[in-house]
Motif scaffolding. Structure first.
Motif, PDB file in Angstrom:
ATOM      1  N   GLY A  43      -8.872 -17.632   9.491  1.00 24.17           N
ATOM      2  CA  GLY A  43      -9.182 -18.787   8.650  1.00 24.17           C
ATOM      3  C   GLY A  43      -9.794 -18.392   7.318  1.00 24.17           C
ATOM      4  N   GLY A  44      -9.708 -19.282   6.344  1.00 22.36           N
ATOM      5  CA  GLY A  44     -10.274 -19.035   5.022  1.00 22.36           C
ATOM      6  C   GLY A  44      -9.463 -19.686   3.924  1.00 22.36           C
ATOM      7  N   THR A  45      -9.484 -19.078   2.741  1.00 25.59           N
ATOM      8  CA  THR A  45      -8.808 -19.640   1.574  1.00 25.59           C
ATOM      9  C   THR A  45      -7.936 -18.583   0.909  1.00 25.59           C
ATOM     10  OG1 THR A  45     -10.701 -21.095   1.174  1.00 25.59           O
ATOM     11  CG2 THR A  45      -9.133 -20.851  -0.619  1.00 25.59           C
ATOM     12  N   LEU A  46      -6.732 -18.968   0.539  1.00 19.14           N
ATOM     13  CA  LEU A  46      -5.811 -18.108  -0.195  1.00 19.14           C
ATOM     14  C   LEU A  46      -5.619 -18.673  -1.595  1.00 19.14           C
ATOM     15  CD1 LEU A  46      -3.019 -17.441   2.470  1.00 19.14           C
ATOM     16  CD2 LEU A  46      -4.728 -15.816   1.668  1.00 19.14           C
ATOM     17  N   ILE A  47      -5.873 -17.861  -2.604  1.00 24.03           N
ATOM     18  CA  ILE A  47      -5.732 -18.285  -3.999  1.00 24.03           C
ATOM     19  C   ILE A  47      -4.780 -17.328  -4.695  1.00 24.03           C
ATOM     20  CG2 ILE A  47      -6.947 -18.864  -6.133  1.00 24.03           C
ATOM     21  CD1 ILE A  47      -9.526 -18.955  -4.440  1.00 24.03           C
ATOM     22  N   LYS A  48      -3.769 -17.871  -5.351  1.00 25.13           N
ATOM     23  CA  LYS A  48      -2.764 -17.037  -5.999  1.00 25.13           C
ATOM     24  C   LYS A  48      -2.790 -17.251  -7.502  1.00 25.13           C
ATOM     25  CE  LYS A  48       2.083 -15.630  -5.468  1.00 25.13           C
ATOM     26  NZ  LYS A  48       3.341 -15.901  -4.745  1.00 25.13           N
ATOM     27  N   TYR A  49      -2.832 -16.160  -8.253  1.00 22.31           N
ATOM     28  CA  TYR A  49      -2.843 -16.190  -9.712  1.00 22.31           C
ATOM     29  C   TYR A  49      -1.646 -15.411 -10.256  1.00 22.31           C
ATOM     30  CZ  TYR A  49      -7.755 -17.692  -9.508  1.00 22.31           C
ATOM     31  OH  TYR A  49      -8.915 -18.392  -9.269  1.00 22.31           O
ATOM     32  N   SER A  50      -1.214 -15.797 -11.429  1.00 27.24           N
ATOM     33  CA  SER A  50      -0.260 -14.989 -12.195  1.00 27.24           C
ATOM     34  C   SER A  50      -0.966 -14.505 -13.452  1.00 27.24           C
ATOM     35  CB  SER A  50       0.980 -15.806 -12.556  1.00 27.24           C
ATOM     36  OG  SER A  50       0.648 -16.846 -13.460  1.00 27.24           O
ATOM     37  N   TYR A  51      -0.493 -13.373 -14.001  1.00 29.53           N
ATOM     38  CA  TYR A  51      -1.119 -12.857 -15.215  1.00 29.53           C
ATOM     39  C   TYR A  51      -0.104 -12.038 -16.001  1.00 29.53           C
ATOM     40  CZ  TYR A  51      -1.484  -8.358 -12.772  1.00 29.53           C
ATOM     41  OH  TYR A  51      -1.203  -7.199 -12.110  1.00 29.53           O
ATOM     42  N   THR A  52      -0.426 -11.760 -17.247  1.00 31.75           N
ATOM     43  CA  THR A  52       0.439 -10.964 -18.113  1.00 31.75           C
ATOM     44  C   THR A  52      -0.332  -9.742 -18.601  1.00 31.75           C
ATOM     45  OG1 THR A  52      -0.246 -12.243 -20.055  1.00 31.75           O
ATOM     46  CG2 THR A  52       1.727 -12.989 -18.879  1.00 31.75           C
ATOM     47  N   ASN A  53       0.388  -8.827 -19.261  1.00 35.89           N
ATOM     48  CA  ASN A  53      -0.218  -7.605 -19.783  1.00 35.89           C
ATOM     49  C   ASN A  53      -0.884  -6.803 -18.665  1.00 35.89           C
ATOM     50  OD1 ASN A  53       0.647  -8.374 -22.387  1.00 35.89           O
ATOM     51  ND2 ASN A  53      -1.206  -9.614 -22.654  1.00 35.89           N
ATOM     52  N   GLN A 112     -13.221 -14.436 -19.316  1.00 34.75           N
ATOM     53  CA  GLN A 112     -13.607 -13.035 -19.190  1.00 34.75           C
ATOM     54  C   GLN A 112     -12.447 -12.088 -19.490  1.00 34.75           C
ATOM     55  OE1 GLN A 112     -15.882 -12.298 -15.684  1.00 34.75           O
ATOM     56  NE2 GLN A 112     -15.945 -10.071 -15.943  1.00 34.75           N
ATOM     57  N   PHE A 113     -11.211 -12.545 -19.194  1.00 37.58           N
ATOM     58  CA  PHE A 113     -10.019 -11.722 -19.437  1.00 37.58           C
ATOM     59  C   PHE A 113      -9.045 -12.508 -20.321  1.00 37.58           C
ATOM     60  CE2 PHE A 113     -11.726 -10.706 -15.235  1.00 37.58           C
ATOM     61  CZ  PHE A 113     -11.937  -9.335 -15.328  1.00 37.58           C
ATOM     62  N   PRO A 114      -9.362 -12.671 -21.583  1.00 35.90           N
ATOM     63  CA  PRO A 114      -8.565 -13.542 -22.457  1.00 35.90           C
ATOM     64  C   PRO A 114      -7.163 -13.005 -22.771  1.00 35.90           C
ATOM     65  CG  PRO A 114     -10.234 -12.374 -23.729  1.00 35.90           C
ATOM     66  CD  PRO A 114     -10.514 -12.080 -22.304  1.00 35.90           C
ATOM     67  N   ASP A 115      -6.961 -11.711 -22.668  1.00 30.76           N
ATOM     68  CA  ASP A 115      -5.668 -11.121 -23.049  1.00 30.76           C
ATOM     69  C   ASP A 115      -4.630 -11.123 -21.919  1.00 30.76           C
ATOM     70  OD1 ASP A 115      -6.741 -10.571 -25.549  1.00 30.76           O
ATOM     71  OD2 ASP A 115      -7.473  -8.591 -24.911  1.00 30.76           O
ATOM     72  N   THR A 116      -5.008 -11.593 -20.747  1.00 31.94           N
ATOM     73  CA  THR A 116      -4.100 -11.483 -19.596  1.00 31.94           C
ATOM     74  C   THR A 116      -3.473 -12.822 -19.182  1.00 31.94           C
ATOM     75  OG1 THR A 116      -6.019 -11.659 -18.130  1.00 31.94           O
ATOM     76  CG2 THR A 116      -5.230  -9.455 -18.653  1.00 31.94           C
ATOM     77  N   GLU A 117      -3.914 -13.921 -19.808  1.00 33.38           N
ATOM     78  CA  GLU A 117      -3.348 -15.241 -19.518  1.00 33.38           C
ATOM     79  C   GLU A 117      -3.277 -15.527 -18.015  1.00 33.38           C
ATOM     80  OE1 GLU A 117       0.400 -15.764 -21.420  1.00 33.38           O
ATOM     81  OE2 GLU A 117      -0.339 -15.156 -23.395  1.00 33.38           O
ATOM     82  N   ILE A 118      -4.444 -15.484 -17.376  1.00 35.14           N
ATOM     83  CA  ILE A 118      -4.520 -15.731 -15.933  1.00 35.14           C
ATOM     84  C   ILE A 118      -4.256 -17.213 -15.658  1.00 35.14           C
ATOM     85  CG2 ILE A 118      -6.044 -15.704 -13.917  1.00 35.14           C
ATOM     86  CD1 ILE A 118      -7.489 -13.335 -15.237  1.00 35.14           C
ATOM     87  N   SER A 119      -3.315 -17.487 -14.740  1.00 33.61           N
ATOM     88  CA  SER A 119      -2.966 -18.873 -14.402  1.00 33.61           C
ATOM     89  C   SER A 119      -3.082 -19.071 -12.898  1.00 33.61           C
ATOM     90  CB  SER A 119      -1.542 -19.209 -14.846  1.00 33.61           C
ATOM     91  OG  SER A 119      -1.406 -19.056 -16.249  1.00 33.61           O
ATOM     92  N   LEU A 120      -3.720 -20.168 -12.529  1.00 35.27           N
ATOM     93  CA  LEU A 120      -3.838 -20.512 -11.112  1.00 35.27           C
ATOM     94  C   LEU A 120      -2.518 -21.114 -10.631  1.00 35.27           C
ATOM     95  CD1 LEU A 120      -5.549 -20.954  -8.543  1.00 35.27           C
ATOM     96  CD2 LEU A 120      -6.239 -23.168  -9.498  1.00 35.27           C
ATOM     97  N   LEU A 121      -1.883 -20.454  -9.660  1.00 37.29           N
ATOM     98  CA  LEU A 121      -0.609 -20.932  -9.134  1.00 37.29           C
ATOM     99  C   LEU A 121      -0.788 -21.862  -7.938  1.00 37.29           C
ATOM    100  CD1 LEU A 121       1.528 -17.654  -9.298  1.00 37.29           C
ATOM    101  CD2 LEU A 121       1.440 -19.536 -10.955  1.00 37.29           C
ATOM    102  N   GLU A 122      -1.612 -21.455  -6.987  1.00 39.49           N
ATOM    103  CA  GLU A 122      -1.838 -22.284  -5.797  1.00 39.49           C
ATOM    104  C   GLU A 122      -3.100 -21.844  -5.086  1.00 39.49           C
ATOM    105  OE1 GLU A 122       0.977 -19.756  -2.680  1.00 39.49           O
ATOM    106  OE2 GLU A 122       1.736 -21.620  -3.549  1.00 39.49           O
ATOM    107  N   ALA A 123      -3.661 -22.772  -4.322  1.00 42.01           N
ATOM    108  CA  ALA A 123      -4.842 -22.493  -3.502  1.00 42.01           C
ATOM    109  C   ALA A 123      -4.678 -23.238  -2.188  1.00 42.01           C
ATOM    110  CB  ALA A 123      -6.110 -22.937  -4.223  1.00 42.01           C
ATOM    111  N   ASN A 124      -4.768 -22.496  -1.085  1.00 42.97           N
ATOM    112  CA  ASN A 124      -4.562 -23.089   0.238  1.00 42.97           C
ATOM    113  C   ASN A 124      -5.685 -22.711   1.178  1.00 42.97           C
ATOM    114  OD1 ASN A 124      -1.895 -24.180  -0.352  1.00 42.97           O
ATOM    115  ND2 ASN A 124      -1.188 -22.060  -0.330  1.00 42.97           N
ATOM    116  N   SER A 125      -6.099 -23.693   1.978  1.00 38.46           N
ATOM    117  CA  SER A 125      -7.068 -23.438   3.041  1.00 38.46           C
ATOM    118  C   SER A 125      -6.314 -23.241   4.346  1.00 38.46           C
ATOM    119  CB  SER A 125      -8.044 -24.608   3.173  1.00 38.46           C
ATOM    120  OG  SER A 125      -8.822 -24.733   2.000  1.00 38.46           O
ATOM    121  N   VAL A 126      -6.733 -22.234   5.111  1.00 41.37           N
ATOM    122  CA  VAL A 126      -6.052 -21.889   6.356  1.00 41.37           C
ATOM    123  C   VAL A 126      -6.974 -22.186   7.528  1.00 41.37           C
ATOM    124  CG1 VAL A 126      -4.917 -20.054   7.653  1.00 41.37           C
ATOM    125  CG2 VAL A 126      -4.781 -20.087   5.151  1.00 41.37           C
ATOM    126  N   ASP A 127      -6.472 -22.955   8.482  1.00 45.75           N
ATOM    127  CA  ASP A 127      -7.230 -23.285   9.681  1.00 45.75           C
ATOM    128  C   ASP A 127      -7.052 -22.179  10.711  1.00 45.75           C
ATOM    129  OD1 ASP A 127      -8.472 -24.342  11.851  1.00 45.75           O
ATOM    130  OD2 ASP A 127      -7.372 -26.240  11.867  1.00 45.75           O
TER     131      ASP A 127
END
Length: 327
Positions: A43-53, A112-127
């Motif tokens: 159980g817990g949380t899964l968070i997925k990000y995309s980034y560049t550079n 904190q990381f302005p040059d990498t264009e971090i984007s939140l794609l999805e966040a899921n809680s797992v039972d």
């Protein structure tokens, strides 16, 4: 006397010792390192990000851990279609965080990381309950499959003592499952649905090799009849099957090694975490099919023959005593 190159039966004590050492090593590693359950089971949380550079993964992880107040794990991957780099952050159930907090942390990471264009794609809680139920059902399925294997081998190889052959084949399969489990534990690979998939593949693959060897034993028994001993019969059959089993295993393992190399180059960890334990399972399947299942079966038959001989000796002893009394 049959002619063969290697005496597998006489070397069985060495094989049994090696397997017992593997089991002991697995128990020690579990006690020392513990089992690394994936988030879908604990159980817990899964968070997925995309980034560049280019992104400093260590700095990113440290920043995220500071924000949530505890350790997290990162898994990097690359989308094969778009080439976009992704990072998956895993948090255990105890450190699960709400959606609004995730959005806030994502903004802090972008600052904190302005040059990498971090984007939140999805966040899921797992039972964890769902994952636990899934694991329990998979284990039941494996146990049921093992029972069916014993029945199948018992029916097909009735001529050579089918039930004993079926049981020893399943014992060899359990050995292969332990090797796969040890691989996950020693290399700290999270145990998830990949583990179940690898186990099911190995069960089918290893059993196929064992059945080929049993089939050779049955055919040689029919051809040679009572002209040879059980030990020579099994040794001959194993030597005849060795080249075919080795060629099949080497071909399959080579293909899987190529898969692992490509996955490492493109940083597709999910494939590595499946293919590498599968390679270890394939190696174990080759070893157990040749060195364990048939030699265990011979040991069983030897014990059975010794028991029958002892029973006959006990039955004859009173008869001799009574005959002396009559005289």
């Amino acid at each position: 006397m049959c002619k063969y190159h290697f005496n597998f039966v006489n070397s069985r004590k060495i094989f049994f010792t090696i397997s017992l050492c593997i089991v002991a090593l697995t128990i020690i590693c579990v006690a020392v390192f513990g089992v690394n359950l994936d988030i879908q089971f604990k159980g817990g949380t899964l968070i997925k990000y995309s980034y560049t550079n280019e992104l400093d993964k260590a700095a990113f992880q440290k920043a995220f851990e500071t924000a949530v107040g505890g350790p997290v794990s990162l898994q990097e991957s690359v989308d094969s279609k778009t080439g976009v780099k992704n990072l998956q952050v895993s948090l255990s159930e105890a450190r699960g965080i709400p959606t609004d907090k995730i959005v806030e942390i994502s903004k802090q990471l972008n600052d904190q990381f302005p040059d990498t264009e971090i984007s939140l794609l999805e966040a899921n809680s797992v039972d964890p309950t769902i994952g636990g139920e899934f694991l329990a059902k998979c284990l039941v399925a494996v146990a049921f499959a093992s029972l069916l294997m014993i029945i199948y081998v018992a029916i097909r190889f009735k001529v050579i003592g089918g039930w004993s052959a079926g049981v020893t084949a399943v014992i060899a399969l359990i050995h292969d499952v332990i090797v796969v489990f040890a691989t996950f534990v020693i290399f700290r690979i999270p145990i998830n649905d990949n583990f179940i998939a690898v186990v099911l593949v190995i069960l089918g693959y290893s059993l196929n090799d064992t059945i080929v060897i049993y089939d050779r034993i049955r055919e040689n028994k029919r051809i040679l009849s009572n002209k040879t001993t059980l030990h020579d019969l099994v040794n001959l059959s194993l030597n005849q099957s060795f080249t075919r089993t080795l060629a099949t295993s080497v071909t399959t393992i080579t293909a899987m090694v190529c898969v692992v190399v490509v996955a490492l180059i493109y940083k597709v960890n999910s494939i590595v975490f499946f293919a590498f334990p599968l390679i270890m399972g394939l190696i174990s399947g080759f070893y157990s099919s040749l060195c364990l299942s048939s030699t265990l079966w011979v040991t069983w038959q030897d014990h059975k023959a010794d028991s029958k001989a002892a029973e006959k000796a006990v039955q004859k002893a009173p008869q001799k005593g009574s005959q002396k009394g009559k005289k």
